[in-house]
Write a protein that holds these residues in place. Structure first.
Motif, PDB file in Angstrom:
ATOM      1  N   ALA A 158       0.832  -1.209   0.000  1.00 15.94           N
ATOM      2  CA  ALA A 158       0.000   0.000   0.000  1.00 15.94           C
ATOM      3  C   ALA A 158       0.862   1.252   0.000  1.00 15.94           C
ATOM      4  CB  ALA A 158      -0.934  -0.008   1.211  1.00 15.94           C
ATOM      5  N   GLU A 159       1.963   1.207   0.729  1.00 19.31           N
ATOM      6  CA  GLU A 159       2.862   2.360   0.777  1.00 19.31           C
ATOM      7  C   GLU A 159       3.512   2.602  -0.581  1.00 19.31           C
ATOM      8  OE1 GLU A 159       6.210   4.730   0.725  1.00 19.31           O
ATOM      9  OE2 GLU A 159       6.439   2.544   0.560  1.00 19.31           O
ATOM     10  N   ILE A 160       3.942   1.536  -1.247  1.00 18.24           N
ATOM     11  CA  ILE A 160       4.541   1.690  -2.572  1.00 18.24           C
ATOM     12  C   ILE A 160       3.516   2.280  -3.537  1.00 18.24           C
ATOM     13  CG2 ILE A 160       5.540   0.446  -4.537  1.00 18.24           C
ATOM     14  CD1 ILE A 160       6.611  -1.619  -2.489  1.00 18.24           C
ATOM     15  N   GLY A 161       2.281   1.830  -3.407  1.00 16.86           N
ATOM     16  CA  GLY A 161       1.229   2.313  -4.290  1.00 16.86           C
ATOM     17  C   GLY A 161       1.004   3.807  -4.202  1.00 16.86           C
ATOM     18  N   ILE A 162       1.049   4.371  -2.997  1.00 20.53           N
ATOM     19  CA  ILE A 162       0.830   5.813  -2.860  1.00 20.53           C
ATOM     20  C   ILE A 162       2.117   6.593  -3.067  1.00 20.53           C
ATOM     21  CG2 ILE A 162       1.116   5.823  -0.329  1.00 20.53           C
ATOM     22  CD1 ILE A 162      -1.111   8.139  -2.500  1.00 20.53           C
ATOM     23  N   GLU A 163       3.247   6.043  -2.665  1.00 16.62           N
ATOM     24  CA  GLU A 163       4.502   6.800  -2.748  1.00 16.62           C
ATOM     25  C   GLU A 163       4.780   7.275  -4.169  1.00 16.62           C
ATOM     26  OE1 GLU A 163       9.297   6.099  -2.084  1.00 16.62           O
ATOM     27  OE2 GLU A 163       7.878   4.917  -0.883  1.00 16.62           O
ATOM     28  N   HIS A 164       4.414   6.460  -5.143  1.00 16.77           N
ATOM     29  CA  HIS A 164       4.726   6.804  -6.527  1.00 16.77           C
ATOM     30  C   HIS A 164       3.545   7.454  -7.247  1.00 16.77           C
ATOM     31  CE1 HIS A 164       8.522   4.959  -5.798  1.00 16.77           C
ATOM     32  NE2 HIS A 164       7.885   3.912  -5.294  1.00 16.77           N
ATOM     33  N   ASN A 165       2.626   7.965  -6.447  1.00 14.85           N
ATOM     34  CA  ASN A 165       1.563   8.839  -6.959  1.00 14.85           C
ATOM     35  C   ASN A 165       1.561  10.193  -6.246  1.00 14.85           C
ATOM     36  OD1 ASN A 165      -0.261   7.434  -9.015  1.00 14.85           O
ATOM     37  ND2 ASN A 165      -0.083   5.863  -7.430  1.00 14.85           N
ATOM     38  N   LEU A 166       2.518  10.401  -5.344  1.00 12.57           N
ATOM     39  CA  LEU A 166       2.567  11.659  -4.601  1.00 12.57           C
ATOM     40  C   LEU A 166       2.726  12.848  -5.546  1.00 12.57           C
ATOM     41  CD1 LEU A 166       4.845  10.657  -1.580  1.00 12.57           C
ATOM     42  CD2 LEU A 166       2.371  11.037  -1.555  1.00 12.57           C
ATOM     43  N   GLY A 167       1.960  13.891  -5.291  1.00  6.10           N
ATOM     44  CA  GLY A 167       2.035  15.099  -6.102  1.00  6.10           C
ATOM     45  C   GLY A 167       1.157  15.079  -7.334  1.00  6.10           C
ATOM     46  N   LEU A 168       0.410  14.002  -7.547  1.00  7.25           N
ATOM     47  CA  LEU A 168      -0.435  13.883  -8.734  1.00  7.25           C
ATOM     48  C   LEU A 168      -1.549  14.923  -8.691  1.00  7.25           C
ATOM     49  CD1 LEU A 168      -0.547  12.022 -11.229  1.00  7.25           C
ATOM     50  CD2 LEU A 168      -2.183  10.603  -9.973  1.00  7.25           C
ATOM     51  N   THR A 169      -1.615  15.750  -9.724  1.00  4.32           N
ATOM     52  CA  THR A 169      -2.606  16.830  -9.764  1.00  4.32           C
ATOM     53  C   THR A 169      -3.917  16.356 -10.378  1.00  4.32           C
ATOM     54  OG1 THR A 169      -1.820  17.563 -11.934  1.00  4.32           O
ATOM     55  CG2 THR A 169      -0.808  18.579  -9.986  1.00  4.32           C
ATOM     56  N   CYS A 170      -4.964  17.100 -10.114  1.00  6.06           N
ATOM     57  CA  CYS A 170      -6.274  16.852 -10.722  1.00  6.06           C
ATOM     58  C   CYS A 170      -6.536  18.000 -11.693  1.00  6.06           C
ATOM     59  CB  CYS A 170      -7.357  16.781  -9.647  1.00  6.06           C
ATOM     60  SG  CYS A 170      -8.982  16.334 -10.302  1.00  6.06           S
ATOM     61  N   ASP A 171      -6.330  17.739 -12.974  1.00  5.11           N
ATOM     62  CA  ASP A 171      -6.404  18.804 -13.985  1.00  5.11           C
ATOM     63  C   ASP A 171      -7.226  18.352 -15.190  1.00  5.11           C
ATOM     64  OD1 ASP A 171      -4.533  16.902 -14.654  1.00  5.11           O
ATOM     65  OD2 ASP A 171      -3.026  18.301 -15.375  1.00  5.11           O
ATOM     66  N   PRO A 172      -8.491  18.001 -14.998  1.00  2.00           N
ATOM     67  CA  PRO A 172      -9.296  17.440 -16.085  1.00  2.00           C
ATOM     68  C   PRO A 172      -9.554  18.443 -17.207  1.00  2.00           C
ATOM     69  CG  PRO A 172     -10.706  17.968 -14.223  1.00  2.00           C
ATOM     70  CD  PRO A 172      -9.285  18.173 -13.763  1.00  2.00           C
ATOM     71  N   VAL A 173      -9.266  18.023 -18.418  1.00  3.38           N
ATOM     72  CA  VAL A 173      -9.498  18.880 -19.573  1.00  3.38           C
ATOM     73  C   VAL A 173     -11.003  19.097 -19.739  1.00  3.38           C
ATOM     74  CG1 VAL A 173      -9.242  19.095 -22.073  1.00  3.38           C
ATOM     75  CG2 VAL A 173      -7.402  18.083 -20.707  1.00  3.38           C
TER      76      VAL A 173
END
Length: 461
Positions: free
Chosen positions: A376-391
């Motif tokens: 679970a930690e690996i799963g979130i660690e490599h999504n940190l900083g992901l923005t929500c920018d829907p076109v």
């Protein structure tokens, strides 16, 4: 704060849990409140105001439609997504709203459902205010019969003004057998009881319903997920909203079915298909399972399909364990950070779902609680900083592909963790705290407002 698996996973309609499911629930709650207060038949007009992210991207997320249907008494779990657009147009053309399903009042949808694109309410970016007046044409100074504020805080969760105070959520005090609010506490409960994470969560679920009801309810959610994938793989065409995004799942399904072995990574193509199918259904306003949000609804079904198709010994009991483990991890995000893109960006939606799916897969593949926490930690660690920018404010670009990529990432995270001993430098608790802090630092334009990132660098055509 006690959170059930059925809070995190619920049947609803697309395209957004916070912008569609939440507003529909809030509007229906307000309408039923009029009935409970004994003033329903006195109402001459209703006004709905949407603030913050809801106001900024409400049209693209179907928020106006959701509010109208909710005021008419519809619920996301039971409303027919195929008839939703037609019902909105009927209300718009007839200019009559069946408040709470029975009391008819005049309505001008464009004037009475107001989207405030810049203003916000204090508690959360997804704020709503509903007002009911005795007059059909209320004056500016007319006192409403009833006025309530609601907040859609992610994943379809809705809080009203009585449930927030001093900018804090009033917790559910339901006693559970193994209380936990952090990943470390969850591991302690597992060590004390000798149970896996799914076992701890199952014991807690019996605070609300019997064990048999829990299992049946989770398998029902799995049935809806499978139906959603099937619908997405069969339905051709272009997604609504104006971007002219072509559905890809049907074509990819045909391609994969025509291929016969030889590619060692074919399983990942199927996982991609499952995620695309779900999120294309979501983008079209179809029936999906919020898991834990609509924008990230494809990840858990895709990884669960991977489990049932490619993991030896997979069965219904494993499906139940998978969903319970995912829910246990999801509660940590609800407790300590957020699953709302409007609050912390897409790291709170796709990142949380990737983490939940990674941990769940690790458990059903034989992982220890430590290995599950590591996955679970690996799963979130490599999504940190992901923005929500829907076109265009639509849950399409980059949301649909992002689910597919995160599904494969979740499987990779689980496999990495299962090759280790569960020990790592960064704990899940630290990663969740980092996600929360990153979300607080993130500029508002990157948090589901369609004012930054791809939303402004991709020309809508």
């Amino acid at each position: 704060m006690a959170i059930s698996a059925f809070d995190l996973f619920s049947v609803g309609i697309g395209p957004s849990s916070s912008h569609t499911v939440g507003p529909m629930r809030a509007a229906a709650t307000f309408a039923e409140g009029l009935r409970a207060d004994g003033v329903l038949t006195r109402v001459g007009r209703v006004r709905a105001e949407l603030f913050g992210s809801l106001g900024a991207t409400g049209h693209g997320h179907g928020s106006v439609k959701a509010v109208v249907l909710g005021l008419e008494g519809e619920q996301p779990e039971s409303t027919d997504p195929r008839g939703a657009d037609a019902r909105l147009e009927e209300v718009r053309s007839s200019r009559v709203l069946r408040l709470a399903g029975s009391h008819e009042v005049p309505v001008d949808v464009d004037a009475d459902v107001v989207l405030h694109r810049r203003a916000s309410l204090p508690f959360h970016a997804n704020g709503m205010r509903f007002s009911a007046y005795a007059s059909a044409t209320p004056a500016e100074d007319e006192e409403p019969l009833r006025r309530r504020e609601y907040y859609s805080v992610g994943g379809g969760f809705v809080l009203d003004e009585d449930e927030v105070g001093g900018n804090r959520i009033v917790p559910d005090e339901t006693p559970v057998r193994f209380p936990f609010t952090t990943g470390n506490q969850l591991l302690e409960r597992c060590a004390e009881s000798g149970l896996p994470i799914s076992g701890v969560m199952l014991a807690n679920e019996t605070a609300w319903r019997s064990e048999a009801e829990v299992r049946a309810g989770l398998l029902h959610l799995w049935d809806v997920m499978q139906e959603c994938v099937d619908n997405g793989c069969r339905t051709e065409g272009v997604l609504p909203g104006g971007l002219k995004v072509q559905r890809r799942a049907p074509r990819l399904a045909r391609q994969l079915r025509s291929e016969h072995g030889g590619d060692p990574l074919a399983a990942m193509d199927w996982v991609t298909l499952y995620a695309l199918a779900v999120n294309e259904e979501n983008a079209s306003g179809g029936r999906i399972v919020t898991a834990p949000t609509n924008g990230a609804a494809g990840i858990i079904p895709a990884v669960l399909h991977y489990y049932t198709r490619w993991v030896p010994g997979a069965d219904d009991e494993g499906v139940v364990r998978f969903l319970l483990t995912a829910a246990a991890i999801g509660t940590l995000y609800k407790e300590n950070a957020s699953i709302s893109g409007a609050e912390v960006g897409c790291q709170g939606e796709v990142g949380s779902a990737c983490s939940m799916a990674a941990g769940a897969l690790a458990e059903v593949m034989g992982g220890t609680p430590d290995q599950v926490e590591n996955a679970a930690e690996i799963g979130i660690e490599h999504n940190l900083g992901l923005t929500c920018d829907p076109v265009g404010g639509l849950v399409q670009i980059p949301c649909i592909e992002r689910n597919a990529v995160a599904s494969v990432k979740a499987i990779t995270a689980a496999r990495i963790a299962l090759r280790g001993n569960g020990k790592q430098i960064v704990s899940l608790d630290k990663a969740i705290k980092t996600m929360r802090d990153t979300g607080r630092d993130m500029k508002v334009k990157y948090k589901e407002t369609a004012r930054g990132g791809l939303a402004v660098n991709v020309i809508e055509c």
